[in-house]
Design an enzyme around this catalytic site. Structure first.
Site, PDB file in Angstrom:
ATOM      1  N   LYS A  80       0.839  -1.200   0.000  1.00 17.60           N
ATOM      2  CA  LYS A  80       0.000   0.000   0.000  1.00 17.60           C
ATOM      3  C   LYS A  80       0.880   1.258   0.000  1.00 17.60           C
ATOM      4  O   LYS A  80       2.038   1.204   0.422  1.00 17.60           O
ATOM      5  CB  LYS A  80      -0.869   0.028   1.264  1.00 17.60           C
ATOM      6  CG  LYS A  80      -1.974  -0.999   1.324  1.00 17.60           C
ATOM      7  CD  LYS A  80      -2.741  -0.876   2.639  1.00 17.60           C
ATOM      8  CE  LYS A  80      -3.827  -1.924   2.756  1.00 17.60           C
ATOM      9  NZ  LYS A  80      -4.963  -1.676   1.858  1.00 17.60           N
ATOM     10  N   ARG A  97     -10.348 -11.347   1.645  1.00 12.24           N
ATOM     11  CA  ARG A  97     -11.246 -12.353   1.067  1.00 12.24           C
ATOM     12  C   ARG A  97     -10.635 -13.754   1.144  1.00 12.24           C
ATOM     13  O   ARG A  97     -11.357 -14.746   1.133  1.00 12.24           O
ATOM     14  CB  ARG A  97     -11.608 -11.958  -0.368  1.00 12.24           C
ATOM     15  CG  ARG A  97     -10.458 -11.888  -1.332  1.00 12.24           C
ATOM     16  CD  ARG A  97     -10.776 -11.039  -2.552  1.00 12.24           C
ATOM     17  NE  ARG A  97     -10.806  -9.621  -2.227  1.00 12.24           N
ATOM     18  CZ  ARG A  97     -11.061  -8.650  -3.100  1.00 12.24           C
ATOM     19  NH1 ARG A  97     -11.332  -8.954  -4.361  1.00 12.24           N
ATOM     20  NH2 ARG A  97     -11.073  -7.390  -2.737  1.00 12.24           N
TER      21      ARG A  97
END
Length: 486
Positions: free
Chosen positions: A259, A333
């Protein structure tokens, strides 16, 4: 201190319309409060305050705060109960003003809804300052008068539940590691005889063949934990439980798909799904809700290292499906895929997962509402109706086959962890990915990325991690416990 509410005037004369508690106090001080208010200028607007000193020896400081319209109820356009929201906001503002005066105790006008008043007080006063030497003075709010004491206590418990989630999300990632998160929840549940907490180590996760979860965890030096909570509040311990599943990434660097450094510190709250569902179960236990709930939280860090997932790697989930990891920052996920597979072991009445899953959800709805993807209109109705009461709103999003094709059209594996059109419909393709690991007929995925933190959008929450939508999950569970027809 004392906090009293006053409604907006519906007449031109501008005379203050007190609540019943306000009227009683005004009589106690021989009408001085009403007289002073009329001298102070125009009537109080919603959320605005007036502070008075020396009116009564028991209450050296009295804050009067505007409640808005007297008969405000459900606002169909806003999808919430406006009257309850007005009370939460007004009481929070009043209590903070008492705190600024460094008064240790405040009595709170129930304003006709003692639960909403308690929520406003307890949520409004909360602030994470554990690690500061200089702390704000602690203020203890209590109900003014005796009317509504049961509802007040219920509101306190609801708010303390959300505050627990806020505490866990706000704390630095070196203070809330996977094991420390699990131990904190275990400690909160220790006093309840009908709760069992299992802190599952990496060896157990391995035996469960949770390859997707382990692939994320292996990049960090912190060992993963699978937290499993069983709350047995139902009349029969064999009754089908409600299963809550929460994403528990205690720090998310993005892994190899790193990130940007700006704002990365906020990723200490990427376990917001786990924090909200576990806090909801703590609250359900405190309320002694008559239903069985199981909580599942896969906990780990997502870090870049020589052992971390690499873009293009293929991993195998618990149900045997292979997953191509095209972006290591789409890691939540992967945890949820295995946890959702495991959730099917419990003959669940419904499975509800919560996760700070996608930046796309924040782009779509901002902080106004949690996005809900569900295969069950019955489940959606319960969540929606619960959110109207709590003011912590939900909004239904699509689970179209259109999005499923974008994650199953994958060159190397059964499914890709990102949609083939990359950013387009990112929250929807993430939900479609999760759907590949669900066979239950009542399942909902709550993407809480947009509601993770609060700047000033929710006036009764200070700036910081929001702990949303804990109260909606609790209210939903409470409604489910009353629903005997499904």
């Amino acid at each position: 201190g004392l906090v009293l509410g006053v409604y907006s005037s519906e007449k031109d004369d501008g005379a203050a319309q007190f609540t019943s508690a306000g009227d009683a106090f005004d009589r106690l001080v021989s009408g001085k409060l009403r007289a002073l208010l009329s001298l102070c200028g125009p009537p109080l607007k919603k959320g605005k305050t007036r502070l008075f000193h020396g009116l009564h020896q028991d209450f050296p400081s009295v804050v009067v705060v505007g409640l808005g319209k007297k008969n405000a109820g459900i606002n169909e356009q806003e999808n919430w109960n406006e009257g309850k929201e007005n009370i939460r906001t007004a009481i929070a503002v009043g209590c903070r003003q008492i705190q600024d005066l460094e008064i240790p105790c405040v009595e709170v006008d129930p304003c006709g809804d003692a639960q909403a008043a308690a929520e406003g007080a307890v949520l409004g006063l909360h602030e994470y300052n554990e690690l500061k030497q200089k702390k704000k003075p602690v203020v203890t709010p209590q109900l003014h008068g005796s009317a509504g004491s049961e509802a007040w206590q219920k509101g306190v418990i609801y708010a303390e539940g959300q505050n627990l989630a806020r505490y866990l999300m706000e704390a630095p990632a070196n203070y809330i590691t996977p094991i420390k998160f699990a131990e904190h929840i275990e400690q909160k549940l220790r006093s309840f005889s009908n709760v069992k907490v299992h802190i599952r180590p990496e060896s157990w996760i391995t035996t469960q063949e949770m390859g997707a979860f382990l692939s994320v965890a292996k990049g960090s030096a912190e060992p993963p934990i699978f937290l499993e909570i069983h709350y047995l509040g139902g009349a029969n311990t064999d009754d089908s439980p409600l299963v809550f599943v929460g994403k528990g990434v205690t720090f998310d660097s993005g892994g190899i798909s790193l990130k940007p450094s700006s704002g990365m510190d906020a990723m200490r709250a990427d376990m917001g799904g786990a924090a909200t569902v576990c806090s909801a179960i703590v609250t359900a236990a405190a309320l002694n809700l008559p239903l069985n709930i199981i909580g599942l939280a896969p906990l780990c860090e997502n870090m870049p290292s020589g052992k971390a997932n690499k873009p293009g790697d293929v991993v195998r989930a618990k149900n045997g499906k292979t997953i191509q990891v095209d972006n290591t920052d789409a890691e939540g996920r992967l945890l949820l895929a295995d946890a959702l597979c495991y959730a099917h072991n419990f003959n669940a009445r419904a499975i509800v997962n919560a996760a700070t899953l996608t930046g796309a959800m924040d782009v779509a709805l901002g902080s106004a509402a949690t996005g809900v993807f569900t295969n069950s209109s019955w489940l959606w109705t319960h969540l929606y109706e619960a959110s109207i009461l709590t003011g912590d709103r939900v909004w239904r999003m699509p689970l179209f086959e259109h999005y499923t094709k974008q994650v199953t059209d994958c060159p190397l594996a059964d499914v890709s962890n990102i949609g083939k059109y990359s950013r387009a419909g990112g929250a929807c393709t993430a939900a479609a990915f999760l759907k590949e690991f669900v066979t239950a007929s009542h399942w909902a995925h709550l993407d809480i990325a947009g509601v993770m933190s609060n700047k000033d959008e929710v006036p009764y929450l200070r700036k910081g991690m929001a702990g949303r939508p804990t109260r909606t999950l609790v209210e939903f569970a409470a409604r489910l416990s009353q629903d005997r027809h499904n």
